[in-house]
Scaffold this motif. Structure first.
Motif, short mmCIF file in Angstrom:
data_model
loop_
_atom_site.label_atom_id
_atom_site.label_comp_id
_atom_site.label_asym_id
_atom_site.label_seq_id
_atom_site.Cartn_x
_atom_site.Cartn_y
_atom_site.Cartn_z
N SER A 473 47.42 38.31 34.25
CA SER A 473 47.45 39.50 33.39
C SER A 473 46.02 39.93 33.08
CB SER A 473 48.23 39.22 32.11
OG SER A 473 47.68 38.13 31.40
N TYR A 474 45.90 41.02 32.31
CA TYR A 474 44.59 41.64 32.09
C TYR A 474 44.59 42.35 30.74
CZ TYR A 474 41.19 45.50 32.47
OH TYR A 474 40.21 46.41 32.24
N LEU A 475 43.45 42.26 30.04
CA LEU A 475 43.28 42.95 28.76
C LEU A 475 41.92 43.65 28.77
CD1 LEU A 475 44.35 43.60 25.95
CD2 LEU A 475 43.32 41.48 25.12
N PRO A 476 41.90 44.98 28.78
CA PRO A 476 40.62 45.71 28.87
C PRO A 476 39.83 45.62 27.58
CG PRO A 476 42.42 47.25 28.56
CD PRO A 476 43.05 45.88 28.74
N ALA A 477 38.58 46.04 27.68
CA ALA A 477 37.71 46.05 26.50
C ALA A 477 38.29 46.97 25.44
CB ALA A 477 36.31 46.51 26.90
N PRO A 478 38.18 46.59 24.17
CA PRO A 478 38.79 47.39 23.10
C PRO A 478 38.05 48.72 22.93
CG PRO A 478 37.48 45.62 22.16
CD PRO A 478 37.51 45.38 23.64
N ALA A 479 38.81 49.77 22.70
CA ALA A 479 38.22 51.07 22.40
C ALA A 479 37.80 51.11 20.94
CB ALA A 479 39.22 52.19 22.70
N ASP A 480 36.79 51.91 20.63
CA ASP A 480 36.30 52.00 19.26
C ASP A 480 37.41 52.49 18.33
OD1 ASP A 480 33.83 51.19 20.13
OD2 ASP A 480 33.04 53.23 20.34
N GLY A 481 37.67 51.70 17.28
CA GLY A 481 38.65 52.09 16.29
C GLY A 481 40.08 51.85 16.68
N ALA A 482 40.35 51.42 17.91
CA ALA A 482 41.73 51.18 18.35
C ALA A 482 42.18 49.80 17.89
CB ALA A 482 41.82 51.28 19.86
N PRO A 483 43.46 49.65 17.55
CA PRO A 483 43.95 48.34 17.13
C PRO A 483 44.00 47.37 18.30
CG PRO A 483 45.76 49.89 17.34
CD PRO A 483 44.50 50.68 17.52
N PRO A 484 44.01 46.06 18.04
CA PRO A 484 44.11 45.09 19.14
C PRO A 484 45.38 45.30 19.95
CG PRO A 484 43.52 44.02 17.07
CD PRO A 484 43.90 45.42 16.72
N GLN A 485 45.29 45.05 21.26
CA GLN A 485 46.42 45.23 22.16
C GLN A 485 46.77 43.90 22.82
OE1 GLN A 485 48.06 48.17 22.58
NE2 GLN A 485 46.74 49.05 21.00
N PRO A 486 48.03 43.72 23.19
CA PRO A 486 48.41 42.51 23.94
C PRO A 486 48.00 42.64 25.39
CG PRO A 486 50.32 43.92 23.63
CD PRO A 486 49.19 44.56 22.87
N PRO A 487 47.93 41.54 26.14
CA PRO A 487 47.62 41.62 27.57
C PRO A 487 48.64 42.48 28.30
CG PRO A 487 47.44 39.36 26.78
CD PRO A 487 48.06 40.15 25.67
N ARG A 488 48.19 43.10 29.39
CA ARG A 488 49.06 43.94 30.22
C ARG A 488 49.06 43.38 31.63
NH1 ARG A 488 45.46 49.34 29.78
NH2 ARG A 488 45.72 48.75 27.58
N GLU A 489 49.95 43.90 32.46
CA GLU A 489 50.00 43.45 33.85
C GLU A 489 48.73 43.87 34.59
OE1 GLU A 489 52.06 41.36 34.54
OE2 GLU A 489 53.59 41.64 33.01
N ALA A 490 48.29 43.02 35.50
CA ALA A 490 47.04 43.24 36.22
C ALA A 490 47.25 44.02 37.51
CB ALA A 490 46.37 41.90 36.51
#
Length: 651
Positions: A473-490
């Motif tokens: 799986s894959y989790l991209p770098a967080p965007a400014d001000g965006a809430p944390p996200q769970p991993p997504r499919e790669a």
């Protein structure tokens, strides 16, 4: 009987009818597991039906219900004064009477038990957690099981449950609750959820016939035996003191031995219906149907079970890290039996482990064990059914509708179709390179799940030398001000590009029992001297047994998509880079084009500053730091979290 008493009895009858499943579940929990599941199911039903009183006292005790601590929705409890508290108390008393050594004659209750001729009834089989809880419950007393039932099935507070236990005749309710609390805290999973599962539901049962030939013989013998017993009872008319306890112990031992023997009988193997996976919310190996042309070969299945129970001296046995090779405790589930590349293969699942039995011609049999407890739609999507020199085959889950292959080191190349046989076996797939070989490619398989369970859900798996592949799986770098996200499919372009630079580091995970690996881009940093923008990546490998393995990399701008990153640190047995450890700091020595060395450091979004101590002194008020450093000079890097805590960089 006056009108008041008749009304009370009618209310009690209504309470039994309305809350019959929860009462039977409570009785089933309290009854001794040593009885065996069939008599335990029938006895639980009989006790609840016997709980209807001839007369109820005028004043019924009232208890305050609370919502269970389970994550499940709370059951709607009966209103005070409906008679439920009285029938629950009577059910508990009757069930507690079956505890060995209580001195209360449970035998006199047997005539009220329902009679089922020619069938065996038992609740639906659960997974590894349910099995572990059932084994733990068999080692405690009935009052302890009753305390757990009052907490997790009835939703009572501790003081309320203590009062009910005392009313039911428990000598030391506090001791029972202490033992229940210890079992509750020591369980690997939520006890409330498990007790509400099908494993402990005697109202939703499966049926199997008894031994048909033996039953026919016993029909004739039963008439003669009954006459002999009647005459013997009249003549003897006495009971030998102390015989009850010894016979009870012998019965429990015989029952345990019989249960272990049943696990080795091919006709008792569990087989899921072909379409069960499409009608359940639990998608794992328990919903795989039995496949393969030899699924009905009793002799082959018997050999596989026999070798599992008592491996011959020359058998080859391999197991992934943290996996037990013990014999089956109950009849396992058959997943596959057939010929794979000239080798007869049988795959079994016992709720916790996959067991692959291989029977090559003119060679000793092999057994391969792998933990797969708590699998899901992605980690339970395939298993390795065959393996050779540089290739392997998968047996796929019934919910996988399409499969393709691709090379992680070529992220822009299209995926290639992978043929699936009708029995779910794939064509040969190249295996990834091992640690001692060059890393020129990294083949993976991309699965798509059926639209009957998800809309266009695709995911990647890779072979790491174990029986079950690892999910990527894959989790991209967080965007400014965006809430944390769970991993997504790669499977998207960003995920594939991230894995192109990380894939070769997977070689260090072979044989570790890895279930999934996630690439988390936790920070981006501008490099000194116009070196461009680099990405900090934390690759976390979660194992089936729990502990995680973490690798932190710096990925500077690269000339080729598959250029590997620079390893900044590694850690084992850590929660870092997971939802239980979302804070991470990494540091590395980096050399600019000018030849000058820099200490680079970066932290995740919760890091508000970085400090460097030792031969190098530097500080930053942001989540990244770049400081000139003499090559080889020792330095300790610490991140300052926004909540005031500090966090050392992963070494």
């Amino acid at each position: 009987m006056d009108e008041r008493t008749r009304a009370d009895v009618e209310r009690a009858e209504a309470a039994i009818v309305e809350h019959y499943p929860r009462l039977v579940r409570l009785a089933y929990l309290v009854l001794p597991p040593s009885m065996g599941r069939h008599p335990r199911v029938l006895t639980a039903h009989g006790l609840v039906q016997r709980a209807l009183p001839r007369a109820l006292p005028r004043a019924l005790p009232r208890t305050r219900l609370r919502r269970p601590v389970s994550t499940l929705p709370a059951q709607r409890g009966p209103a005070p004064g409906t008679g439920y508290t009285e029938v629950r108390l009577r059910t508990l008393r009757l069930a507690l009477a079956y505890e060995p050594g209580t001195g209360r004659g449970a035998a006199r209750l047997l005539p009220s038990v329902p009679v089922v001729w020619g069938l065996r009834l038992f609740p639906q089989a659960g997974g590894a957690d349910e099995l572990a809880l059932d084994q733990a419950l068999s080692g405690v007393s009935a009052p302890v099981r009753a305390a757990l039932g009052l907490w997790h099935l009835e939703g009572l507070e501790e003081d309320e449950a203590r009062a009910v236990l005392a009313d039911a005749g428990v000598v030391d309710p506090e001791a029972a609750q202490r033992a229940a609390w210890q079992l509750d805290q020591g369980a690997a999973a939520d006890v409330a959820v498990l007790l509400n599962s099908g494993e402990f539901d005697p109202c939703t049962v499966q049926t199997r016939p008894t031994d048909l030939l033996r039953r026919r013989q016993r029909v004739r013998a039963s008439l003669v035996a009954a006459a002999v017993l009647v005459v013997g009872a009249v003549v003897v008319g006495v009971v030998v003191p102390g015989a009850g306890a010894s016979s009870s112990d012998a019965g429990r031992q015989a029952s345990a031995a019989s249960f272990a023997q049943q696990a080795l009988e091919p006709e008792r193997l569990l087989r899921a219906p072909n379409d069960q996976w499409a009608d359940t919310s639990r998608l794992d190996f328990t919903t795989w149907p039995a496949r393969g042309r030899q699924a009905g070969n009793g002799k082959l299945l018997a050999r596989a079970l026999r070798v599992w129970a008592e491996p011959p001296a020359d058998a080859r046995i391999t197991a992934t890290a943290g996996t037990s090779t013990r014999p089956p405790a109950r009849p396992p589930r058959l997943l596959f039996a057939g010929l794979i590349d000239g080798v007869m293969v049988v795959v079994l699942h016992d709720g916790e482990r996959l067991v692959r039995y291989a029977e090559p011609e003119a060679a000793t049999p092999t057994l391969h064990f792998a933990r797969v407890d708590d699998a899901d739609v992605t980690t339970g999507a395939a298993l390795v059914i065959g393996r050779g020199n540089g290739w392997m085959r998968y047996l796929i889950a019934p919910w996988v509708s399409d499969a393709t292959t691709r090379d992680l080191l070529a992220p822009d190349a299209p995926a290639r179709p992978l043929h699936l046989a009708p029995d779910g076996v794939t064509d040969r797939v190249p295996t990834p390179p091992e640690a001692a070989t060059a890393c020129g490619r990294w083949p993976v398989v991309q699965f798509r799940s059926s639209q009957r369970i998800a809309e266009d859900h695709t995911f990647l798996v890779t072979d790491l030398g174990d029986l079950a592949p690892a999910h990527l799986s894959y989790l991209p770098a967080p965007a400014d001000g965006a809430p944390p996200q769970p991993p997504r499919e790669a499977t998207g372009p960003e995920g594939l590009r991230s894995w192109a630079r990380t894939a070769c580091s997977l070689r260090s995970l072979r044989g570790e029992g890895v279930r999934s690996v996630n690439n988390w881009e936790f920070a981006r940093q501008r490099l000194p001297e116009g070196g461009g923008e680099a990405t900090w990546v934390c690759s976390r490998a979660d194992t089936w047994r729990g502990p995680g393995l973490v690798t932190v990399q710096l990925q500077p701008p690269a000339a080729r998509p598959a250029d590997p990153g620079l390893v900044a640190g590694r850690a084992r047995n850590t929660a870092a880079c997971s939802r239980f450890g979302p804070d991470v700091v990494g540091d590395i020595r980096w050399r600019a084009k000018s030849g000058k060395w820099y200490l680079l450091a970066a932290g995740s979004r919760t890091v508000g500053g970085i400090d460097v101590a030792g031969k190098v002194r530097a500080a930053s008020g942001t989540g990244t730091l770049a400081a000139p450093v003499a090559h080889g000079a020792p330095a300790g890097v610490t991140g300052r979290l926004r909540n005031g805590r500090s966090l050392r960089a992963i070494p």
